[in-house]
Scaffold this active site. Structure first.
Site, PDB file in Angstrom:
ATOM      1  N   THR A 163     -22.668 -33.347  67.542  1.00 40.38           N
ATOM      2  CA  THR A 163     -24.172 -32.639  67.200  1.00 40.38           C
ATOM      3  C   THR A 163     -25.246 -33.291  66.682  1.00 40.38           C
ATOM      4  O   THR A 163     -25.255 -34.254  66.021  1.00 40.38           O
ATOM      5  CB  THR A 163     -23.740 -31.811  66.088  1.00 40.38           C
ATOM      6  OG1 THR A 163     -22.598 -30.845  66.354  1.00 40.38           O
ATOM      7  CG2 THR A 163     -25.039 -30.800  65.627  1.00 40.38           C
ATOM      8  N   ASN A 214     -35.387 -60.179  62.798  1.00 37.56           N
ATOM      9  CA  ASN A 214     -35.534 -59.445  61.376  1.00 37.56           C
ATOM     10  C   ASN A 214     -35.684 -60.428  60.205  1.00 37.56           C
ATOM     11  O   ASN A 214     -36.147 -59.944  59.143  1.00 37.56           O
ATOM     12  CB  ASN A 214     -34.429 -58.381  61.192  1.00 37.56           C
ATOM     13  CG  ASN A 214     -33.175 -59.299  61.459  1.00 37.56           C
ATOM     14  OD1 ASN A 214     -32.818 -59.677  62.557  1.00 37.56           O
ATOM     15  ND2 ASN A 214     -32.462 -59.612  60.557  1.00 37.56           N
ATOM     16  N   CYS A 266     -25.851 -62.660  50.470  1.00 37.54           N
ATOM     17  CA  CYS A 266     -24.832 -62.672  49.543  1.00 37.54           C
ATOM     18  C   CYS A 266     -23.760 -62.083  50.264  1.00 37.54           C
ATOM     19  O   CYS A 266     -23.666 -60.924  50.550  1.00 37.54           O
ATOM     20  CB  CYS A 266     -25.160 -62.075  48.436  1.00 37.54           C
ATOM     21  SG  CYS A 266     -26.774 -62.430  47.500  1.00 37.54           S
TER      22      CYS A 266
END
Ligand SMILES: *Cc1c(COP(=O)(O)O)cnc(C)c1O
Length: 400
Positions: free
Chosen positions: A244, A155, A330
């Site tokens: 659910t 990523n 950070c």
């Protein structure tokens, strides 16, 4: 130039929802709001039908069968479920997992959790190009190894791991392979069979779908993979994930996969063109620009660059109408250099001057040109203020 500001170039963090996905989801909020587990009326049946349709749309994108898709709240949950669920289900077979240092925190922190429970974890290093060393992977496997977890694409640096070869090694050794494929799915072709993947995490909001909807692919044949549920409840999703179902979110995930499947060939070409244009603009107009990670084994829409003698936080402030992220995270008050960039063996300088550009479906060529020019201007301005850069340009050798 006619560009609308700010420009979003942070598509590895999340993506704007595709309006077509939004349209597909809409009826499932106000009209078709049934519980997919309700068996006694049409509200339930319609919700269930929508969920099964989405299961098929996802399966078609990754080369699996619909029954192998387990819906979750996103990839953080999918990664937790895969690692902890497989470790628990196979505890009598062994207690060793292999992963790598540049994984997402959802994998690394799940591994840390398992270590506290007595599981042994090997964190493979990566080479300077961001790829794992397949010989080291082979050497790390023991008779106690139950699982290898290697992300499909990173990523931060967009580097794509050699999944087919990793899959072969796993299969030869009788070890299961999980892959966090969040950044690869819908961007490059992913096929669970040819890559030999037994469990795979994905999430809708990284492919123009809604936040809070994801899935775990769990192989059902050759071998039939066991995953111990991590939450107790009604036994939904073949007993692996109770709760659910998020029907609108699932419909959105399915629609996002369907669009990606159809448009990927053309879209990846367009994104690759824009990415290369941005890179060329930056490297032709600035010196001391370094690409982080392999350019060859890389997602088409990712560019991660370090700008020598520039602090990325200052650069971000200088380009405040462009949404990109720096090579730092950070954590509370301190700014830490990215652990992914550090894992490439680059020094802190390199990590602290890195910017991640992630181009997406809705970016235009004008935006890419504008962003490139803004970065060039900001880097030049910062370097004018840099005594270090001046000294280097005057021929002082700072590299010891
Ligand atoms: C975003 C991301 C995740 C987390 O996904 P969520 O759905 O936001 O929990 C996991 N792995 C990778 C590689 C990611 O980029």
């Amino acid at each position: 130039m006619n560009v609308k500001l700010p420009i979003y170039l942070d598509n590895h963090a999340t993506t704007r929802m595709d309006p077509r996905v939004f349209e597909a989801m809409k009826p499932y909020f106000l009209q078709l709001y049934g519980n997919a587990a309700s068996r006694s009326h049409s509200f339930g049946w319609e919700a269930e039908e929508a969920v099964e349709n989405a299961r098929k749309q996802i399966a078609d994108l990754i080369g699996s069968t619909p029954k192998e898709i387990v819906f979750t709240s996103g990839a953080t949950e999918s990664n937790n479920l895969a690692l902890k669920g497989i470790a628990a289900a196979y505890a009598d077979r062994g207690n060793h997992i292999i992963t790598q240092v540049t994984e997402h925190k959802a994998v690394l922190d799940s591994c840390r959790h398992l270590e506290r429970d007595g599981v042994r974890v090997t964190y493979l290093p990566v080479k300077p190009d961001g790829l794992i060393d397949l010989d080291r992977l082979r050497d790390a496997i023991t008779d106690q190894t139950i699982l290898i977890s290697i992300m499909y694409a990173n990523n931060e640096i967009g580097v794509v791991q050699p999944m087919e070869e990793i899959g072969k090694i796993a299969k030869e050794s009788g070890v299961l392979l999980h892959s966090d494929a969040v950044q690869a799915i819908g961007k490059i072709p992913v096929d669970v069979d040819s890559a030999g993947i037994d469990a795979m995490s994905l999430t809708a909001h990284k492919l123009y779908g809604p936040k809070g909807a994801g899935a775990l692919y769990v192989r059902r044949r050759d071998p039939r993979v066991q995953v111990t549920a991590q939450m107790d409840g009604g036994g939904h999703e073949r007993g692996m994930r109770s709760g659910t179902l998020n029907v609108p979110g699932i419909v959105g995930l399915g629609a996002a996969c369907e669009i990606a499947n159809r448009e990927m060939p053309e879209e990846s070409k367009r994104l690759g063109f824009l990415r290369d244009k941005l890179r060329d603009n930056l490297t032709n107009n600035l010196d001391e620009v370094y690409v982080n990670g392999s350019m060859e084994h890389r997602l088409p829409h990712n560019l991660n660059l370090s700008f020598g003698y520039v602090d990325s936080e200052s650069l971000l402030m200088g380009i405040n109408d462009i949404a990109v992220s720096s090579g730092s995270a950070c954590t509370s008050a301190t700014i830490e250099p990215s652990y992914v960039l550090k894992a490439l063996g680059a020094g802190d300088d390199r990590a602290q001057s890195a910017i991640r550009f992630a181009i997406g479906r809705f970016n235009t060529e004008e935006e890419i040109d504008y962003a490139g020019d803004r970065v060039i201007g900001a880097v030049k301005k910062l370097r004018e203020l840099s005594p270090l850069y001046d000294m280097v340009k005057d021929g002082v050798d700072l590299r010891l």
